[in-house]
Every structure is written in C-alpha cells, then in structure tokens.
Design a protein around this motif. Structure first.
Motif, PDB file in Angstrom:
ATOM      1  N   PHE A  24      87.887  13.991 -35.194  1.00  0.00           N
ATOM      2  CA  PHE A  24      89.346  13.888 -35.234  1.00  0.00           C
ATOM      3  C   PHE A  24      90.022  15.197 -35.618  1.00  0.00           C
ATOM      4  N   LEU A  25      89.278  16.144 -36.150  1.00  0.00           N
ATOM      5  CA  LEU A  25      89.885  17.406 -36.561  1.00  0.00           C
ATOM      6  C   LEU A  25      89.833  18.486 -35.488  1.00  0.00           C
ATOM      7  N   VAL A  26      89.063  18.285 -34.428  1.00  0.00           N
ATOM      8  CA  VAL A  26      89.033  19.276 -33.356  1.00  0.00           C
ATOM      9  C   VAL A  26      89.974  18.830 -32.240  1.00  0.00           C
ATOM     10  N   LYS A  27      90.388  19.789 -31.444  1.00  0.00           N
ATOM     11  CA  LYS A  27      91.296  19.474 -30.335  1.00  0.00           C
ATOM     12  C   LYS A  27      90.600  18.573 -29.328  1.00  0.00           C
ATOM     13  N   ILE A  28      91.367  17.689 -28.771  1.00  0.00           N
ATOM     14  CA  ILE A  28      90.846  16.801 -27.739  1.00  0.00           C
ATOM     15  C   ILE A  28      90.686  17.599 -26.438  1.00  0.00           C
ATOM     16  N   PRO A  29      89.620  17.368 -25.677  1.00  0.00           N
ATOM     17  CA  PRO A  29      89.444  18.099 -24.411  1.00  0.00           C
ATOM     18  C   PRO A  29      90.613  17.861 -23.455  1.00  0.00           C
ATOM     19  N   VAL A  30      90.931  18.868 -22.674  1.00  0.00           N
ATOM     20  CA  VAL A  30      92.097  18.841 -21.778  1.00  0.00           C
ATOM     21  C   VAL A  30      92.137  17.595 -20.881  1.00  0.00           C
ATOM     22  N   PRO A  31      91.036  17.194 -20.230  1.00  0.00           N
ATOM     23  CA  PRO A  31      91.130  16.025 -19.334  1.00  0.00           C
ATOM     24  C   PRO A  31      91.490  14.722 -20.051  1.00  0.00           C
ATOM     25  N   LEU A  32      91.276  14.668 -21.352  1.00  0.00           N
ATOM     26  CA  LEU A  32      91.543  13.433 -22.092  1.00  0.00           C
ATOM     27  C   LEU A  32      92.891  13.430 -22.807  1.00  0.00           C
ATOM     28  N   ARG A  33      93.609  14.521 -22.782  1.00  0.00           N
ATOM     29  CA  ARG A  33      94.829  14.646 -23.580  1.00  0.00           C
ATOM     30  C   ARG A  33      95.899  13.624 -23.230  1.00  0.00           C
ATOM     31  N   GLY A  34      95.979  13.198 -22.008  1.00  0.00           N
ATOM     32  CA  GLY A  34      96.981  12.199 -21.633  1.00  0.00           C
ATOM     33  C   GLY A  34      96.656  10.810 -22.148  1.00  0.00           C
ATOM     34  N   ASN A  35      95.438  10.620 -22.593  1.00  0.00           N
ATOM     35  CA  ASN A  35      94.985   9.307 -23.068  1.00  0.00           C
ATOM     36  C   ASN A  35      94.779   9.276 -24.576  1.00  0.00           C
TER      37      ASN A  35
END
Length: 130
Positions: A24-35
C-alpha cells in the motif's frame, strides 16, 4: 479453523501485514491506476475473508482491525513521501477509506448470511437428534 498453532497463525498474520504495508505504500502500476478503488474494495474483502478463515472467530475484531489498518495506511502514505524525500505514493485519500469499508461491508453481509444459515442448519440437526 485451520489446525495450526497460534504461533503459526501469528507468523502468517505478521508476514501478511508487512507485505500489505509495503504494497500500500508503493505507487500502483500504471495499468491498474483507473481501478484503484476497486482494488481497495477487493483487497479488504479478501483480507477479511482470509483472516476470518484463519482465525475462525472474532469477526468484529478482524473488521475493526482492518478498518484501522486502512486509516493508518492512508496517514502513512504522505508521511512516507516526506521520509524518503520523493513521491513514493500519493496523498491521504478518504475515498480509499470508503472503498476499504465497502469491501468490509460486502464481506460482513456475506458472512452474516453464511453464519446464519450455518446456525440454522446446525440448530435443526441438534433438535432432531435430541
């Protein structure tokens, strides 16, 4: 519920906790950001189910602990950015907390139905035999 020693359950819990905090502390990968919100909901639903199966009892404590964990993570994200002097993750987002609570609410609804049916079925078996 599982036939594990309490110490083994605690080791599993601590290990999952460490990985969840890191996740939860790292950035979410780009393809998953909309979800993002859906992922929060699914994670908390799955975490509640996993912990309920692992420990078998104490659903209220599990739900309260996960809700507090969700709030703690949201407060840690901006703090983590300050500590590392780089944008490790986003900002505090109350919408993430709502998504977490939605996952816990979905699990609670399903668990209540399941536990009620199980109670009724076991009650009938005990009445017939007794």
């Amino acid at each position: 519920m599982f036939n594990l020693r309490t110490s083994h359950k605690v080791i599993i819990l601590v290990t999952c906790f460490v990985f969840a905090v890191i996740g939860f502390l790292v950035k979410i990968p780009v393809p998953l950001r909309g979800n993002d919100k859906l992922l929060h909901t699914l994670f908390y639903f799955g975490a509640a189910a996993f912990l309920h199966v692992l420990f078998g009892r104490g659903l209220v404590f599990i739900l309260a602990g996960l809700a507090l964990f969700g709030v703690m993570i949201e407060y840690l994200q901006p703090l983590c950015n300050k500590i590392f002097h780089t944008r490790v993750h986003g900002r505090f987002d109350k919408e993430d907390i709502y998504a977490n609570l939605k996952g816990l609410a979905f699990y609670t609804a399903i668990a209540v139905v399941f536990l009620s049916v199980r109670y009724l079925v076991r009650g009938k078996k005990n009445d017939v035999g007794g």
